[in-house]
Motif scaffolding. Structure first.
Motif, short mmCIF file in Angstrom:
data_model
loop_
_atom_site.label_atom_id
_atom_site.label_comp_id
_atom_site.label_asym_id
_atom_site.label_seq_id
_atom_site.Cartn_x
_atom_site.Cartn_y
_atom_site.Cartn_z
N LEU A 93 19.79 -14.76 2.02
CA LEU A 93 19.61 -13.32 3.44
C LEU A 93 20.15 -12.56 2.64
CD1 LEU A 93 20.48 -14.50 6.94
CD2 LEU A 93 18.11 -13.61 6.37
N LEU B 119 22.18 -6.90 8.12
CA LEU B 119 22.76 -7.95 7.05
C LEU B 119 24.06 -7.85 5.76
CD1 LEU B 119 19.16 -8.19 4.73
CD2 LEU B 119 19.90 -9.05 6.45
N LEU C 22 17.15 -20.72 7.70
CA LEU C 22 18.33 -19.30 7.25
C LEU C 22 19.83 -19.85 6.40
CD1 LEU C 22 17.34 -17.06 9.75
CD2 LEU C 22 15.79 -17.84 7.97
N SER D 224 13.53 -16.41 3.98
CA SER D 224 14.86 -15.96 5.01
C SER D 224 13.57 -15.38 6.26
CB SER D 224 15.54 -15.22 4.44
OG SER D 224 15.96 -16.12 3.07
#
Length: 719
Positions: A195, A246, A190, A296
């Motif tokens: 992201l 996020l 990741l 992702s």
């Protein structure tokens, strides 16, 4: 525009002025002189053409088309020669700068080397003193260690038994490692940036929202950002995921990594694992499916699946972990007893270790100092080798730069004369050429430039060959069969510099022999054809499209009308491609295409339109050239050994000139493109040494060859 009938003098002047108006020609006096020279040279050649016809019975025509070609050639040739001069000056300057930097480096390296030698000697003395102390302490440690080993033997048996139990439990736990490794590996793929980009999605692809929702369930009661009620996450939609997960991507990833620790220490909420399992049963909850939606999200999906697998394995082996804990406690007790026994030994070993570390550090510093000395000495040797190898070039390059800079200031006038030479003198014999250049063109320009108070941009003599070619190129022509007399060399320069296709008058077939050899490289795919050949059109088409060379030999006094668009370069541009009409069709015109026209008629009469579109060049052998060739034939008949030796020496000398130019170019190129510290580039310096060695060897052989040739010439005359 009337291309072929005479223009008034003022029209010639006006056209010339307009054409060169935007060119950088320096002072107004120089510009005015050039403007006057353009129509003067044109009209002068017309008058000389009349004398040439009267004396030699040969027809030479200059037309307004010829005049326009001169203007175009002057602009292009002046730009090219100025650019070439600038490049040559820069290249030599770069080479001199590299040599200066190397010379400066020699002094600097010598100073640093002296300091490094002193430091190396000091560090060597320190290292030897520490080594003596370590030797004494090591003997004491060995005695005490032997005593401790007796006591340690009884504890060792217990340690072995506990270790076996520990191994069994660890092997069971190790079975869980692939799952956690896969989870961590997925997590490591990741990237915060990727992201963060997910956050910009208003509506994620199908399945991506489920992946993020599953991570929210996994992190409930672990990460404060996840909103839940009694451990259950209620809001699992995309908006909630963007806001809670996020908002801080780096912290989000850190919390996911923390779940592994939670599993390991048994603090992972069981409810989280219960709530997350429905997601694992979803048909699309697979990395290979999710990766087609978002990379992702696929990494997150793989992590979730593997961390659950890891959790399940750890839970099943918990009883074994308890056994391992008890085993470790037993082992710890045994080790505690052993530690009491070995404490004294440990203290002694610690002292020895410290001394050993100091010794290693001292040895490392000593080695580093010696390496620095060795590296400095090597660097100094290489720098000296470079400056020694190129010492002779230093002065020569400096002189050449001055010469090039001076010559560049002369290009405005010299290139003008060279352009007139190419445009006008090709059809004439040597006496008429010299008369035009030495008695008419050059004096006129000198008189026009005389009022200029600065450095006159014109050489004292009108040697156009210095502008149009060089010794190495001429040597290459001679190697390809071009006779070495002055007229032939002039003809070669005109052929290679003319903007129009050359039409050579070659009754002795010397010119065509040279062109055949010159264009014999396989990449040129030379085709020799004649008008009327059935495959001429096909060969011409192939040459035009692929950029090959076509030589049309044995022409009469007229040309096929089909060739007019090609000879006149009547191209049409479509997109990035040029086309020219050939017969009834259009053919792609490759920029590398070359055309040579040849006649073996001794005195052909070509009409003005042909002479305007081509550069007519008289390759008829001169009296002096004929004498040399007859002498060669006589000597070959009487003294074949001398003839063969002379021919070999000529070829050798030509090869030497070409090779010397290539070697100097190689040296300058390698110096200019060298990166970093040149005094550390062993390969570069060795290559330059070898190049210079070959250059010196060639110079010696060349001197010997010149003397031998002089002796042969004397022998020839005597014979």
């Amino acid at each position: 525009i009337d291309w072929f009938q005479p223009w008034p003098d003022d029209a010639l002047m006006k056209v010339g002025q307009n054409f060169i108006a935007d060119m950088d020609l320096g002072d107004d006096i120089i510009r005015s002189g050039i403007e006057k020279f353009l129509p003067f040279s044109f009209l002068t050649v017309n008058e000389e053409a009349k004398s040439f016809k009267r004396i030699e019975r040969r027809h030479v025509y200059t037309t307004p088309k010829s005049y326009l070609e001169l203007l175009k050639l002057y602009r292009e040739l002046l730009e090219h020669k100025r650019s070439s001069a600038d490049q040559a000056i820069t290249r030599l300057g770069d080479g001199l700068q590299k040599l200066k930097e190397t010379s400066d480096a020699v002094v600097r390296i010598e100073e640093l080397l002296k300091i490094s030698l002193e430091e190396a000697e000091e560090k060597k003395t320190v290292a030897e003193g520490i080594a003596e102390t370590v030797s004494k302490e090591k003997a004491i440690v060995e005695v005490e260690t032997e005593k401790g080993e007796v006591e340690a033997a009884s504890v060792a048996q217990t340690q072995i038994e506990v270790s076996l139990q520990q191994k069994t439990v660890s092997e069971d736990l190790a079975k869980a490692e692939p799952a956690v490794e896969a989870a961590m590996a997925a997590l490591n793929t990741l990237k915060p940036k990727d992201l963060s980009e997910c956050k910009t999605m208003q509506k994620p692809p199908g399945g991506v929202d489920d992946v993020f929702a599953s991570t929210m369930v996994l992190l409930a009661n672990i990460w404060g950002n996840i909103q839940h009620k009694n451990g259950k996450v209620k809001e699992r939609g995309w908006d909630a995921a963007k806001k809670q997960c996020l908002g801080n991507v780096n912290e989000y990833i850190a919390m996911l990594k923390l779940t592994k620790e939670k599993v390991d220490d048994g603090t992972m909420p069981a409810l989280n694992m219960k709530e997350i399992r429905p997601y694992l049963l979803m048909e699309h909850f697979k990395p290979e499916v999710i990766i087609t939606k978002n990379g992702s999200a696929a990494g997150l999906c793989s992590f979730v699946i593997n961390i659950v697998i890891y959790y399940d394995i750890v839970i099943t082996v918990e009883p074994k972990r308890e056994s391992l804990r008890i085993a470790n406690e037993t082992l710890e007790a045994a080790n505690t007893r052993l530690a009491i026994v070995t404490k004294q030994v440990a203290e002694l070993q610690a002292k020895l270790a410290k001394l050993t570390a100091e010794l290693e550090e001292a040895d490392a510093q000593k080695k580093e100092a010696l390496d620095t000395v060795e590296k400095g000495q090597t660097k100094l040797d290489l720098a000296n080798r470079l400056t020694t190898a190129l010492a002779s070039e230093n002065d020569r390059w400096a002189i050449n730069i001055e010469v090039l800079q001076q010559d560049r200031t002369l290009l405005t006038g010299d290139v003008l004369l060279a352009s007139a030479f190419i445009s006008y003198v090709g059809p004439f014999t040597k006496p008429f050429r010299d008369k035009l250049m030495d008695e008419m063109f050059t004096p006129f320009l000198q008189a026009e430039f005389a009022a200029f108070e600065g450095v006159t941009p014109l050489s004292e003599t009108s040697d156009c060959l210095n502008i149009l070619t060089n010794n190495a190129e001429i040597a290459g022509w001679n190697s390809d069969g071009l006779p070495a007399d002055q007229v032939s060399t002039e003809n070669g320069a005109i052929v290679c510099n003319s903007a129009r296709w050359p039409l050579i008058i070659d009754p002795q077939l010397q010119g065509i022999k040279w062109i055949r050899n010159k264009e014999s490289d396989p990449d040129r795919h030379l085709e020799v054809v004649r008008l009327g050949q059935k495959d001429m059109l096909r060969n011409l088409t192939r040459a035009l499209e692929n950029g090959y060379t076509i030589l049309i030999e044995n022409l009469g006094e007229s040309l096929d009308a089909m060739l007019n668009p090609i000879i006149g370069r009547m191209t049409v541009k479509r997109g990035r491609t040029m086309y020219v009409k050939l017969g009834d069709s259009e053919v792609e015109f490759h920029p590398n295409f070359r055309l040579f026209l040849h006649t073996k008629l001794s005195n052909p009469h070509y009409p003005p339109e042909i002479q305007a579109e081509t550069t007519l060049i008289n390759f008829t052998v001169t009296k002096l050239g004929l004498e040399d060739q007859l002498l060669v034939l006589v000597v070959r008949k009487q003294r074949r050994d001398l003839a063969d030796l002379s021919e070999d020496l000529v070829n050798q000398q030509n090869g030497f000139l070409i090779k010397m130019k290539e070697l100097e170019d190689s040296i300058l190129y390698r110096l200019a493109t060298a990166e970093g510290d040149i005094t550390e580039d062993v390969g570069l310096i060795e290559g330059l040494e070898e190049t210079k060695r070959i250059s010196v060897d060639i110079a010696k052989k060349s001197a010997v060859a010149e003397k031998t040739q002089a002796d042969i010439k004397i022998t020839k005359r005597i014979s």
